[in-house]
Motif scaffolding. Structure first.
Motif, PDB file in Angstrom:
ATOM      1  N   LEU A 131      22.778  40.977  49.285  1.00  0.00           N
ATOM      2  CA  LEU A 131      23.753  42.133  49.071  1.00  0.00           C
ATOM      3  C   LEU A 131      22.797  43.289  48.528  1.00  0.00           C
ATOM      4  O   LEU A 131      22.949  44.507  48.980  1.00  0.00           O
ATOM      5  CB  LEU A 131      24.571  41.969  47.999  1.00  0.00           C
ATOM      6  N   PHE A 166      29.095  38.334  52.021  1.00  0.00           N
ATOM      7  CA  PHE A 166      28.970  39.633  51.217  1.00  0.00           C
ATOM      8  C   PHE A 166      28.117  40.782  52.038  1.00  0.00           C
ATOM      9  O   PHE A 166      27.703  41.762  51.586  1.00  0.00           O
ATOM     10  CB  PHE A 166      28.183  39.313  49.982  1.00  0.00           C
ATOM     11  N   TYR A 167      27.511  40.500  53.390  1.00  0.00           N
ATOM     12  CA  TYR A 167      26.536  41.131  54.011  1.00  0.00           C
ATOM     13  C   TYR A 167      26.766  40.857  55.479  1.00  0.00           C
ATOM     14  O   TYR A 167      27.074  39.682  55.732  1.00  0.00           O
ATOM     15  CB  TYR A 167      25.146  41.300  53.636  1.00  0.00           C
ATOM     16  N   PHE A 206      40.720  38.626  41.723  1.00  0.00           N
ATOM     17  CA  PHE A 206      39.736  39.132  40.931  1.00  0.00           C
ATOM     18  C   PHE A 206      38.427  39.536  41.783  1.00  0.00           C
ATOM     19  O   PHE A 206      37.582  40.503  41.410  1.00  0.00           O
ATOM     20  CB  PHE A 206      39.492  38.276  39.683  1.00  0.00           C
ATOM     21  N   MET A 241      23.561  37.519  46.305  1.00  0.00           N
ATOM     22  CA  MET A 241      23.803  38.996  45.717  1.00  0.00           C
ATOM     23  C   MET A 241      22.594  39.444  45.497  1.00  0.00           C
ATOM     24  O   MET A 241      22.551  40.753  45.900  1.00  0.00           O
ATOM     25  CB  MET A 241      24.497  38.585  44.404  1.00  0.00           C
ATOM     26  N   PHE A 268      33.138  37.327  33.624  1.00  0.00           N
ATOM     27  CA  PHE A 268      32.070  37.240  34.758  1.00  0.00           C
ATOM     28  C   PHE A 268      31.798  38.267  35.586  1.00  0.00           C
ATOM     29  O   PHE A 268      30.762  38.976  35.928  1.00  0.00           O
ATOM     30  CB  PHE A 268      32.213  35.669  35.374  1.00  0.00           C
ATOM     31  N   LEU A 269      33.165  38.613  36.187  1.00  0.00           N
ATOM     32  CA  LEU A 269      33.190  39.378  37.383  1.00  0.00           C
ATOM     33  C   LEU A 269      33.198  41.116  36.812  1.00  0.00           C
ATOM     34  O   LEU A 269      32.875  42.010  37.673  1.00  0.00           O
ATOM     35  CB  LEU A 269      34.569  39.359  38.171  1.00  0.00           C
ATOM     36  N   PHE A 270      33.782  41.368  35.719  1.00  0.00           N
ATOM     37  CA  PHE A 270      34.032  42.914  35.364  1.00  0.00           C
ATOM     38  C   PHE A 270      32.952  43.382  33.958  1.00  0.00           C
ATOM     39  O   PHE A 270      33.287  44.636  33.728  1.00  0.00           O
ATOM     40  CB  PHE A 270      35.469  42.976  35.182  1.00  0.00           C
ATOM     41  N   PHE A 323      27.704  42.456  37.596  1.00  0.00           N
ATOM     42  CA  PHE A 323      27.471  42.866  38.977  1.00  0.00           C
ATOM     43  C   PHE A 323      27.311  44.308  39.372  1.00  0.00           C
ATOM     44  O   PHE A 323      26.614  44.881  40.265  1.00  0.00           O
ATOM     45  CB  PHE A 323      28.521  42.247  40.061  1.00  0.00           C
ATOM     46  N   PHE A 324      27.914  45.012  38.444  1.00  0.00           N
ATOM     47  CA  PHE A 324      27.747  46.509  38.576  1.00  0.00           C
ATOM     48  C   PHE A 324      28.045  47.427  37.285  1.00  0.00           C
ATOM     49  O   PHE A 324      28.635  46.676  36.510  1.00  0.00           O
ATOM     50  CB  PHE A 324      28.922  47.096  39.527  1.00  0.00           C
ATOM     51  N   PRO A 325      27.583  48.397  37.184  1.00  0.00           N
ATOM     52  CA  PRO A 325      27.759  49.298  35.475  1.00  0.00           C
ATOM     53  C   PRO A 325      29.096  49.178  35.389  1.00  0.00           C
ATOM     54  O   PRO A 325      30.004  49.773  36.041  1.00  0.00           O
ATOM     55  CB  PRO A 325      26.919  50.316  35.856  1.00  0.00           C
ATOM     56  N   GLN A 332      31.439  52.263  36.111  1.00  0.00           N
ATOM     57  CA  GLN A 332      32.356  52.360  37.426  1.00  0.00           C
ATOM     58  C   GLN A 332      33.744  51.962  37.199  1.00  0.00           C
ATOM     59  O   GLN A 332      34.373  52.191  38.364  1.00  0.00           O
ATOM     60  CB  GLN A 332      31.751  51.643  38.586  1.00  0.00           C
ATOM     61  N   TYR A 377      18.697  46.455  43.101  1.00  0.00           N
ATOM     62  CA  TYR A 377      19.746  45.766  42.472  1.00  0.00           C
ATOM     63  C   TYR A 377      19.390  44.238  42.145  1.00  0.00           C
ATOM     64  O   TYR A 377      20.026  43.927  41.046  1.00  0.00           O
ATOM     65  CB  TYR A 377      20.624  45.377  43.892  1.00  0.00           C
ATOM     66  N   SER A 402      36.277  42.846  41.886  1.00  0.00           N
ATOM     67  CA  SER A 402      35.078  43.251  41.395  1.00  0.00           C
ATOM     68  C   SER A 402      34.200  43.434  42.543  1.00  0.00           C
ATOM     69  O   SER A 402      33.278  44.582  42.332  1.00  0.00           O
ATOM     70  CB  SER A 402      34.714  41.840  40.640  1.00  0.00           C
ATOM     71  N   SER A 417      22.848  54.585  44.887  1.00  0.00           N
ATOM     72  CA  SER A 417      23.161  53.644  44.123  1.00  0.00           C
ATOM     73  C   SER A 417      21.746  53.499  43.111  1.00  0.00           C
ATOM     74  O   SER A 417      22.240  52.964  41.908  1.00  0.00           O
ATOM     75  CB  SER A 417      23.094  52.451  44.739  1.00  0.00           C
ATOM     76  N   VAL A 426      22.570  47.496  49.003  1.00  0.00           N
ATOM     77  CA  VAL A 426      22.792  48.419  47.985  1.00  0.00           C
ATOM     78  C   VAL A 426      21.500  49.129  47.847  1.00  0.00           C
ATOM     79  O   VAL A 426      21.678  50.415  47.752  1.00  0.00           O
ATOM     80  CB  VAL A 426      22.871  47.897  46.449  1.00  0.00           C
ATOM     81  N   ARG A 452      31.135  50.608  45.405  1.00  0.00           N
ATOM     82  CA  ARG A 452      30.658  52.035  45.045  1.00  0.00           C
ATOM     83  C   ARG A 452      29.003  52.073  45.157  1.00  0.00           C
ATOM     84  O   ARG A 452      28.614  52.938  45.466  1.00  0.00           O
ATOM     85  CB  ARG A 452      30.896  52.443  43.691  1.00  0.00           C
ATOM     86  N   LEU A 453      28.377  50.818  45.229  1.00  0.00           N
ATOM     87  CA  LEU A 453      26.883  50.699  45.224  1.00  0.00           C
ATOM     88  C   LEU A 453      26.570  50.637  46.836  1.00  0.00           C
ATOM     89  O   LEU A 453      25.358  50.828  47.060  1.00  0.00           O
ATOM     90  CB  LEU A 453      26.578  49.671  44.463  1.00  0.00           C
ATOM     91  N   VAL A 454      27.419  50.224  47.459  1.00  0.00           N
ATOM     92  CA  VAL A 454      27.039  50.149  49.024  1.00  0.00           C
ATOM     93  C   VAL A 454      27.959  51.169  50.081  1.00  0.00           C
ATOM     94  O   VAL A 454      28.934  51.483  49.655  1.00  0.00           O
ATOM     95  CB  VAL A 454      27.558  48.906  49.451  1.00  0.00           C
ATOM     96  N   SER A 472      22.852  55.162  39.807  1.00  0.00           N
ATOM     97  CA  SER A 472      24.116  54.390  39.375  1.00  0.00           C
ATOM     98  C   SER A 472      23.385  53.135  38.531  1.00  0.00           C
ATOM     99  O   SER A 472      23.916  52.726  37.289  1.00  0.00           O
ATOM    100  CB  SER A 472      25.081  53.719  39.986  1.00  0.00           C
ATOM    101  N   LEU A 473      22.266  52.513  39.187  1.00  0.00           N
ATOM    102  CA  LEU A 473      21.542  51.446  38.449  1.00  0.00           C
ATOM    103  C   LEU A 473      20.580  51.801  37.640  1.00  0.00           C
ATOM    104  O   LEU A 473      20.056  50.803  37.090  1.00  0.00           O
ATOM    105  CB  LEU A 473      21.249  50.487  39.624  1.00  0.00           C
ATOM    106  N   PRO A 506      37.109  36.517  34.822  1.00  0.00           N
ATOM    107  CA  PRO A 506      37.337  37.995  34.902  1.00  0.00           C
ATOM    108  C   PRO A 506      36.208  38.548  34.075  1.00  0.00           C
ATOM    109  O   PRO A 506      35.539  39.774  34.542  1.00  0.00           O
ATOM    110  CB  PRO A 506      38.586  38.221  33.930  1.00  0.00           C
ATOM    111  N   ILE A 508      31.224  46.743  43.356  1.00  0.00           N
ATOM    112  CA  ILE A 508      30.140  46.651  44.033  1.00  0.00           C
ATOM    113  C   ILE A 508      30.228  47.550  45.367  1.00  0.00           C
ATOM    114  O   ILE A 508      29.255  48.316  45.665  1.00  0.00           O
ATOM    115  CB  ILE A 508      29.378  45.373  44.597  1.00  0.00           C
TER     116      ILE A 508
END
Lengths: 261, 276
Positions: A44, B210-211, B54, A40, A188-190, A194-196, A199, A63, B58, A54, A48, B65-67, A57-58, A186, B63
């Protein structure tokens, strides 16, 4: 020898136990975050970082610098949740080592405190390893990143202590699967790992702000990036402490009800 | 819902015929057993749906929106959600199949001793291997259907070929479930499952989920192209984009081969464990 506080005796048990199991936990505690950071953060992250808007936003960082401290807090949560579910119910129902402890001069409170100290120690170990990994990737520029370790431990305990209390009320492990799927995963994911969270749609954003994980993530991230405000940070610490203290009172109640007969 | 017991005549017939003639033909019974057992804990199966969804919300939406736009295998520029959704379906098929065929099977093999009981009936080891794998595939099929429905609702299905993603994800599940069964037959204790994690997590994270593959240097691209989930991701991504070509058969063949090798090893080893 006789002067050792009884709770430390219970802690000692868990350390002895761990000496036979550490290999597995190194895999889950060290290699998984390493893989997450590589895939990531770097993989990833390359997508980003190429995207024009981006950086704004960060907050102007790469990233991986954004992600790594968030993962630090999230890992602490996961270890905290794992170590306070199956081992606690195991102590009561399957292995019954709590009862073995209670057959010695240890009291219920000692068993509980020993268990919690052990969980804190496990989290500290994992989080420290993670910090080292994170530095290998060049994330975490400021010296205050060192304070992210106790902050992450606090985050993990904000989950572990109430979950211990809850685990001591269970008869079987069915609820744990639901806890991991519908609470831990959830978050962990939200919760901003991983993102602000800005968003997220407005309703979800409010939910994210209520979760202890968001406070832990925001705290660790600010410390790693070196822009931690004192008031904001203390606010996060206070919020997390509420979960720890309330959880401890609840746990004393549920442990006593379950074990002292 | 009540199960109808098989008529006495079939039972008698199966009992008196030598089991070699029926090898693997009674796997259906094991599936039936699993359906009956899980009737009481359907919530576990149902809740398994949520994890990939989920992740989609997520990673795909958050993400995303960042990409910016990402090139798909057919050369179209895709939004990040369109890019990541089929890959998450592929990894969900892998995860589900591996979980079912390792943890669940190990528990039944070593603790619940289900298979010892099964083998005292006219059923054989092949029935056990095929039955468990079939059961894993039925679950995988249900998960794939619901995930694709969610993709449809979010407007992430780009091509009518996506309907083939259903059999394709069952095929991916077949490959992983049978390798999982074969591995489980060699497991000694729960601690060994850390090694399963050690194999599954890098596959999930590094198989161009993811990429795009072009992110990697050439040598790493070649390594990735040898790993199974990469083929699953490539297959489902191409189907969703509608980039149909003969290369897709190669991806599918990878899983056919993987599955057949797994079933063969699993049957042999289980026979050794349970019958000697």
């Amino acid at each position: 020898m006789g002067a050792t506080p009884p709770a430390l005796r219970a802690l000692e048990y868990w350390i002895y136990q761990y000496r036979r199991m550490w290999r597995g936990s190194v895999i889950s505690g060290f290699i998984s975050p390493l893989l997450y950071l590589a895939a990531m953060g770097v993989g990833l992250g390359s997508l980003v970082n190429h995207h024009h808007s981006s950086r704004n936003s960060l907050g102007g960082v790469s990233y991986i610098a954004f992600l790594a401290p968030g993962m630090l807090a999230a890992i602490a949560m996961q270890i905290g949740a794992q170590e306070s579910t199956y081992p606690v119910l195991g102590g009561i129902k399957w292995v019954k080592n709590y009862f073995a402890m209670l057959a010695t001069p240890l009291r219920v409170v000692d068993v509980l405190v020993g268990q919690l100290l052990w969980i804190a120690m496990r989290i500290t170990l994992t989080v420290t390893l993670f910090l080292v990994t994170m530095e290998l990737f060049g994330a975490g520029h400021h010296w205050t990143v060192l304070l992210a370790v106790p902050s992450a431990v606090l985050t993990g305990m904000a989950f572990a202590v109430p979950i211990c209390a809850y685990a001591a009320t269970r008869e079987g492990d069915a609820a744990f699967a639901a806890l991991f799927r519908f609470v831990v995963m959830p978050m962990f994911l939200f919760s901003g790992t991983f993102f602000p969270v800005t968003q997220l749609p407005k309703g979800l954003r409010v939910v994210a702000y209520i979760t202890p994980l968001w406070h832990g993530v925001d705290l660790c991230r600010a410390l790693a990036l070196g822009d931690a405000g004192v008031v904001r940070s203390l606010g996060h610490v206070a919020y997390l402490l509420v979960f720890v203290v309330a959880g401890a009172l609840w746990a004393r109640h549920t442990f006593t009800r379950r074990l002292a007969t | 819902m009540t199960s109808t017991p098989s008529t006495p005549s079939t039972t008698t017939l199966t009992r008196i015929t030598p089991s070699v003639a029926w090898r693997g033909a009674r796997a259906r019974r094991l599936v039936e057993r699993n359906v009956m057992v899980y009737r009481h804990s359907w919530l576990i199966i149902f809740s398994g749906l949520f994890e990939p969804i989920f992740y989609l919300l997520s990673i795909g939406v958050g993400i995303g929106r960042l990409v910016g736009k990402v090139p798909g295998p057919g050369g179209h520029l895709l939004t990040y959600r369109e890019f990541v959704a089929p890959a998450l379906l592929a990894s969900a098929s892998m995860n589900g199949a591996v979980y079912d065929s390792t943890m669940n099977v190990f528990y039944k093999l070593k603790y619940a001793k289900i298979y010892d009981a099964v083998l005292s009936t006219p059923m054989g080891v092949d029935d056990v291997a095929r039955g468990e794998i079939t059961w894993a595939l039925i679950r995988g099929f249900l998960y794939a259907v619901s995930f694709i429905v969610v993709m449809l609702a979010l407007g992430l299905v780009d091509s009518a070929w996506e309907i083939l993603a259903l059999p394709a994800s069952v095929l991916i599940g077949f490959g992983f479930a049978s390798i999982g069964m074969a591995t489980t037959a060699y497991m000694r204790s729960w601690e060994d499952f850390e090694f399963v994690q050690l194999a599954v997590l890098p596959l999930f994270l590094l198989s161009t989920t993811f990429y795009p593959l072009s992110t990697y240097p050439r040598w790493l691209q070649i390594v990735t192209e040898c790993t199974p989930l990469f083929h699953g991701v490539a297959l489902l991504r191409a189907l969703n984009e509608g980039a149909i070509g003969p290369g897709l058969l190669l991806h599918a063949l990878y899983f056919v081969a993987m599955g057949m090798i797994g079933v063969w090893v699993a049957s042999r080893r289980l026979g050794h464990l349970l019958l000697t």
